[in-house]
Design a protein around this motif. Structure first.
Motif, PDB file in Angstrom:
ATOM      1  N   VAL A 270      -9.180  -8.386  -6.296  1.00  0.00           N
ATOM      2  CA  VAL A 270      -7.811  -8.465  -5.702  1.00  0.00           C
ATOM      3  C   VAL A 270      -7.155  -7.239  -5.729  1.00  0.00           C
ATOM      4  CG1 VAL A 270      -5.466  -9.163  -6.912  1.00  0.00           C
ATOM      5  CG2 VAL A 270      -7.693 -10.532  -7.048  1.00  0.00           C
ATOM      6  N   ALA A 271      -7.420  -6.061  -6.599  1.00  0.00           N
ATOM      7  CA  ALA A 271      -6.976  -4.953  -6.436  1.00  0.00           C
ATOM      8  C   ALA A 271      -7.330  -4.036  -5.051  1.00  0.00           C
ATOM      9  CB  ALA A 271      -7.526  -3.918  -7.630  1.00  0.00           C
ATOM     10  N   LYS A 272      -8.487  -4.539  -4.717  1.00  0.00           N
ATOM     11  CA  LYS A 272      -8.968  -3.642  -3.535  1.00  0.00           C
ATOM     12  C   LYS A 272      -8.163  -4.338  -2.343  1.00  0.00           C
ATOM     13  CE  LYS A 272     -13.734  -2.438  -4.641  1.00  0.00           C
ATOM     14  NZ  LYS A 272     -15.194  -2.906  -4.469  1.00  0.00           N
ATOM     15  N   GLN A 273      -7.791  -5.695  -2.294  1.00  0.00           N
ATOM     16  CA  GLN A 273      -7.137  -6.193  -1.370  1.00  0.00           C
ATOM     17  C   GLN A 273      -5.522  -5.759  -1.198  1.00  0.00           C
ATOM     18  OE1 GLN A 273      -7.890 -10.594  -2.681  1.00  0.00           O
ATOM     19  NE2 GLN A 273      -8.975 -10.660  -0.728  1.00  0.00           N
ATOM     20  N   ALA A 274      -5.074  -5.572  -2.491  1.00  0.00           N
ATOM     21  CA  ALA A 274      -3.655  -4.980  -2.524  1.00  0.00           C
ATOM     22  C   ALA A 274      -3.779  -3.668  -2.056  1.00  0.00           C
ATOM     23  CB  ALA A 274      -3.160  -5.049  -4.031  1.00  0.00           C
ATOM     24  N   ILE A 275      -4.914  -2.765  -2.248  1.00  0.00           N
ATOM     25  CA  ILE A 275      -4.716  -1.288  -1.790  1.00  0.00           C
ATOM     26  C   ILE A 275      -4.817  -1.354  -0.451  1.00  0.00           C
ATOM     27  CG2 ILE A 275      -6.179   0.550  -1.609  1.00  0.00           C
ATOM     28  CD1 ILE A 275      -6.849  -0.084  -4.708  1.00  0.00           C
ATOM     29  N   SER A 276      -5.543  -2.389   0.339  1.00  0.00           N
ATOM     30  CA  SER A 276      -5.869  -2.453   1.718  1.00  0.00           C
ATOM     31  C   SER A 276      -4.470  -2.956   2.512  1.00  0.00           C
ATOM     32  CB  SER A 276      -6.738  -3.489   2.203  1.00  0.00           C
ATOM     33  OG  SER A 276      -7.017  -3.779   3.449  1.00  0.00           O
ATOM     34  N   LEU A 277      -3.675  -3.873   1.668  1.00  0.00           N
ATOM     35  CA  LEU A 277      -2.471  -4.257   2.330  1.00  0.00           C
ATOM     36  C   LEU A 277      -1.461  -2.945   2.148  1.00  0.00           C
ATOM     37  CD1 LEU A 277      -0.616  -6.416   3.556  1.00  0.00           C
ATOM     38  CD2 LEU A 277      -0.286  -7.246   1.176  1.00  0.00           C
ATOM     39  N   ALA A 278      -1.611  -2.301   1.093  1.00  0.00           N
ATOM     40  CA  ALA A 278      -0.524  -1.199   1.004  1.00  0.00           C
ATOM     41  C   ALA A 278      -0.794  -0.138   1.984  1.00  0.00           C
ATOM     42  CB  ALA A 278      -0.634  -0.848  -0.551  1.00  0.00           C
ATOM     43  N   LYS A 279      -1.878   0.135   2.378  1.00  0.00           N
ATOM     44  CA  LYS A 279      -2.344   1.021   3.534  1.00  0.00           C
ATOM     45  C   LYS A 279      -1.928   0.451   4.646  1.00  0.00           C
ATOM     46  CE  LYS A 279      -6.195   3.441   3.148  1.00  0.00           C
ATOM     47  NZ  LYS A 279      -7.607   3.656   3.330  1.00  0.00           N
ATOM     48  N   ASP A 280      -2.195  -0.693   5.054  1.00  0.00           N
ATOM     49  CA  ASP A 280      -1.637  -1.339   6.168  1.00  0.00           C
ATOM     50  C   ASP A 280      -0.341  -1.240   6.296  1.00  0.00           C
ATOM     51  OD1 ASP A 280      -4.264  -2.211   7.023  1.00  0.00           O
ATOM     52  OD2 ASP A 280      -4.056  -4.268   6.361  1.00  0.00           O
ATOM     53  N   LEU A 281       0.675  -0.971   5.213  1.00  0.00           N
ATOM     54  CA  LEU A 281       2.128  -0.923   5.098  1.00  0.00           C
ATOM     55  C   LEU A 281       2.599   0.356   5.523  1.00  0.00           C
ATOM     56  CD1 LEU A 281       3.139  -3.734   2.514  1.00  0.00           C
ATOM     57  CD2 LEU A 281       3.272  -3.980   5.094  1.00  0.00           C
ATOM     58  N   SER A 282       1.492   1.242   5.539  1.00  0.00           N
ATOM     59  CA  SER A 282       1.768   2.822   5.352  1.00  0.00           C
ATOM     60  C   SER A 282       2.523   3.225   4.266  1.00  0.00           C
ATOM     61  CB  SER A 282       2.497   2.950   6.821  1.00  0.00           C
ATOM     62  OG  SER A 282       1.690   2.558   7.988  1.00  0.00           O
ATOM     63  N   ILE A 283       2.280   2.605   2.953  1.00  0.00           N
ATOM     64  CA  ILE A 283       2.875   3.309   1.749  1.00  0.00           C
ATOM     65  C   ILE A 283       2.260   4.746   1.737  1.00  0.00           C
ATOM     66  CG2 ILE A 283       3.170   3.006  -0.603  1.00  0.00           C
ATOM     67  CD1 ILE A 283       4.628   0.902   1.030  1.00  0.00           C
ATOM     68  N   PRO A 284       2.824   5.790   1.397  1.00  0.00           N
ATOM     69  CA  PRO A 284       2.348   6.992   1.518  1.00  0.00           C
ATOM     70  C   PRO A 284       1.514   7.385   0.283  1.00  0.00           C
ATOM     71  CG  PRO A 284       4.662   7.304   1.284  1.00  0.00           C
ATOM     72  CD  PRO A 284       4.265   5.956   1.554  1.00  0.00           C
ATOM     73  N   ASN A 285       1.741   6.797  -1.018  1.00  0.00           N
ATOM     74  CA  ASN A 285       1.219   7.343  -2.261  1.00  0.00           C
ATOM     75  C   ASN A 285       1.082   6.150  -2.840  1.00  0.00           C
ATOM     76  OD1 ASN A 285       2.198  10.142  -2.214  1.00  0.00           O
ATOM     77  ND2 ASN A 285       4.344   9.036  -2.037  1.00  0.00           N
ATOM     78  N   ILE A 286      -0.334   5.787  -2.941  1.00  0.00           N
ATOM     79  CA  ILE A 286      -0.960   4.491  -3.556  1.00  0.00           C
ATOM     80  C   ILE A 286      -2.014   4.944  -4.719  1.00  0.00           C
ATOM     81  CG2 ILE A 286      -2.542   2.391  -3.239  1.00  0.00           C
ATOM     82  CD1 ILE A 286      -1.693   2.634  -0.082  1.00  0.00           C
ATOM     83  N   PHE A 287      -1.531   4.438  -5.829  1.00  0.00           N
ATOM     84  CA  PHE A 287      -2.629   4.919  -7.077  1.00  0.00           C
ATOM     85  C   PHE A 287      -3.020   3.555  -7.480  1.00  0.00           C
ATOM     86  CE2 PHE A 287       0.919   7.920  -6.667  1.00  0.00           C
ATOM     87  CZ  PHE A 287       0.260   9.049  -7.078  1.00  0.00           C
ATOM     88  N   LEU A 288      -4.236   3.712  -7.939  1.00  0.00           N
ATOM     89  CA  LEU A 288      -4.854   2.494  -8.902  1.00  0.00           C
ATOM     90  C   LEU A 288      -5.020   2.823 -10.472  1.00  0.00           C
ATOM     91  CD1 LEU A 288      -6.771   0.025  -9.070  1.00  0.00           C
ATOM     92  CD2 LEU A 288      -8.598   1.340  -8.844  1.00  0.00           C
TER      93      LEU A 288
END
Length: 265
Positions: free
Chosen positions: A178-196
């Motif tokens: 699920v986390a990988k999917q959320a990361i992918s979506l956040a990248k698609d939304l061009s969120i500049p700072n994504i952390f896990l």
């Protein structure tokens, strides 16, 4: 700097999103930042975590039908056929519905849309998206939104204003998936700072999780690991006292807080 500190926290249910959202809000407040904490999770646990004793009496914005009708021109549940304002003026929403948890923290309980048969153009969805757009305009305030799993429902609104995305996972296959999917979506939304943040990591899982973190390094800005800490259970749901606890969890998340927001890579 604070106008850029708009943060959403997402991940699979039960991974600790609300705990992390609450602790971050409390740590910012300790530094004298003004914080607006937004509870978008259907469970409505964030107010409890921030010390609101009677949080069970809070009516979420998604159920404030009079306000929704006033702003959109349509009352939830009345069916199709009404003229629906798709860009309602919600500039008064924080003043009307935010709840003060402390001198520095206000809480806004958004709620969710339960009647999925209404479609995405229902009055509730319209008002919630408008509120997110309004929140993105706020300055001199840290915004922390505790979301339900997935960002699709607020995608465009979040993308226009939120600069930090924190994806929370447990050290399990389903949670990481699920986390990988959320990361992918956040990248698609061009969120500049994504952390896990991999939460609830036990000693025998550290090596495995660090290997996982290495695999995901190119997908996020940084991977953090928070230890499983049974002391946390003793303080839940109110974390306002636990914030000063000298526990392994608190000591670790304070370092994560510093690395994430004050000493970025």
């Amino acid at each position: 700097m604070t106008e850029e500190l708009k943060i959403f926290v997402t991940g699979k249910g039960g991974v600790g999103k609300t705990t992390i959202s609450a602790v971050l809000a409390l740590l910012f407040a300790q530094r004298s930042y003004e914080v607006l904490a937004i509870d978008e999770d259907s469970q409505i646990n964030l107010p409890f975590s921030l010390g609101i004793k009677d949080a069970n009496k809070i009516i979420p914005l998604s159920q404030q039908f009079d306000y929704i009708e006033e702003k959109t021109g349509a009352r939830p549940g009345q069916g199709w056929g009404s003229m629906l304002c798709l860009n309602p003026d919600v500039s008064d929403v924080i003043e009307k519905f935010a709840i003060k948890a402390s001198n520095n923290i206000n809480i806004m309980v958004m709620g969710t849309v339960k009647r999925t048969s209404n479609g995405c153009l229902c009055p509730e969805h319209t008002i919630l998206n408008a509120v997110i757009r309004q929140i993105c305009l706020r300055q001199d305030e840290v915004i922390i939104m505790d979301t339900q799993a997935g960002l699709e429902h607020f995608g465009r609104a979040i993308a226009k204003g939120f600069k930090y995305g924190i994806v929370v996972s447990e050290p399990s296959f389903n949670s990481i998936y699920v986390a990988k999917q959320a990361i992918s979506l956040a990248k698609d939304l061009s969120i500049p700072n994504i952390f896990l943040i991999v939460n609830k990591v036990r000693n025998d899982e550290i090596e495995k999780m660090h290997n996982l973190g290495f695999e995901l390094t190119n997908s996020v800005k940084k991977v953090f690991f928070l230890p499983y800490d049974e002391h946390l259970i003793q303080y839940e749901p109110d974390l306002t006292v636990f914030i000063n606890n000298d526990s392994l969890f608190m000591n670790t998340i304070k370092k994560v807080f510093e690395d994430m927001f004050f000493y970025p890579v």
